[in-house]
Design an enzyme around this catalytic site. Sequence first.
Site, PDB file in Angstrom:
ATOM      1  N   LYS A  53     -11.199  17.166 -26.451  1.00  0.00           N
ATOM      2  CA  LYS A  53     -11.464  18.404 -25.704  1.00  0.00           C
ATOM      3  C   LYS A  53     -12.939  18.799 -25.811  1.00  0.00           C
ATOM      4  O   LYS A  53     -13.562  19.221 -24.830  1.00  0.00           O
ATOM      5  CB  LYS A  53     -10.555  19.523 -26.222  1.00  0.00           C
ATOM      6  N   GLN A  97      -4.734  24.623 -31.536  1.00  0.00           N
ATOM      7  CA  GLN A  97      -4.142  23.286 -31.479  1.00  0.00           C
ATOM      8  C   GLN A  97      -2.798  23.258 -32.204  1.00  0.00           C
ATOM      9  O   GLN A  97      -2.694  23.682 -33.353  1.00  0.00           O
ATOM     10  CB  GLN A  97      -5.105  22.264 -32.117  1.00  0.00           C
ATOM     11  N   ASP A 120      -4.369  27.642 -22.187  1.00  0.00           N
ATOM     12  CA  ASP A 120      -3.250  26.698 -22.318  1.00  0.00           C
ATOM     13  C   ASP A 120      -2.100  27.070 -21.386  1.00  0.00           C
ATOM     14  O   ASP A 120      -1.222  26.263 -21.108  1.00  0.00           O
ATOM     15  CB  ASP A 120      -2.739  26.693 -23.771  1.00  0.00           C
TER      16      ASP A 120
END
Length: 282
Positions: A53, A97, A120
């Site tokens: 990322k 995460q 997200d």
Amino acid sequence: MAAEIISGKDLAHELRLEMKQKVSELNDRGIYPKLSVILVGDNPASKSYVNGKKKACKETGILSDVIEMDSGTTEAQLLQQIELLNEDPSVHGILVQLPLPKQIREQKVIDTISFEKDVDGFHPINIGRMMTGEDAFLPCTPFGIITMLKSKNIPIAGKHAVVVGRSNIVGKPVGQLLLNEHATVTYCHSRTSNLQQLTQQADILIAAVGKINAIRAEHIKEGAVVIDVGINRLEDGSLTGDVDFEAAKEKASYITPVPRGVGPMTITMLLENTIKAAKGLA
């Protein structure tokens, strides 16, 4: 005739070039999109994902930072860190995460991230807006799947889409996005008793169960579009999906490979959501 391959890697490359231009235009207006990633613990797979990322952000000109917290971090400490990022005007996107250590409730973490910075697409407000067809940050993998279908001008409206898998991250939201695009959607899962009968009806078949060869040639209707979301590691360390690719490509009209299929699109849509957040918060 063998299926046409939908390369997520190639499409992601094209989209990221466009994103680089979007970021440059925002920079000219004094807006610098920034993604903050929180990594709790030292899970090697999580570290690898986070590095991917970070690299993707750099590639498109998006600012990024990684906040590393040790595996003994309490839920309260993590929530406090999220609140600091919620209040920081320089941060446009927040990503924690997953998975998290067992002492931390994932849903509590998701609920704490500001829905305006939830790149997200998991916050209940964004999920609710997606359900009702309103503007929202869409979950990245489902968003990537729809983008892949549209990149090939594959018709969705009026088609029968069968989703194998019902996770909150992929299965449920991709079914909803297909429904929003006017497909007729059937969900299948571990307790579906007539799986093959249902998958053989699919014009668009989404495999998202995390099981090697869960979908074989006999599951697939001639000419169907097959999207393989699975990422499974073989004994030799290589990756494979949920679909028996070699057999399936002889029946499908389009198919995604593993790797270089859905995976690169997931990170790409995260970048797209971050740029969108920067525009919205500017």
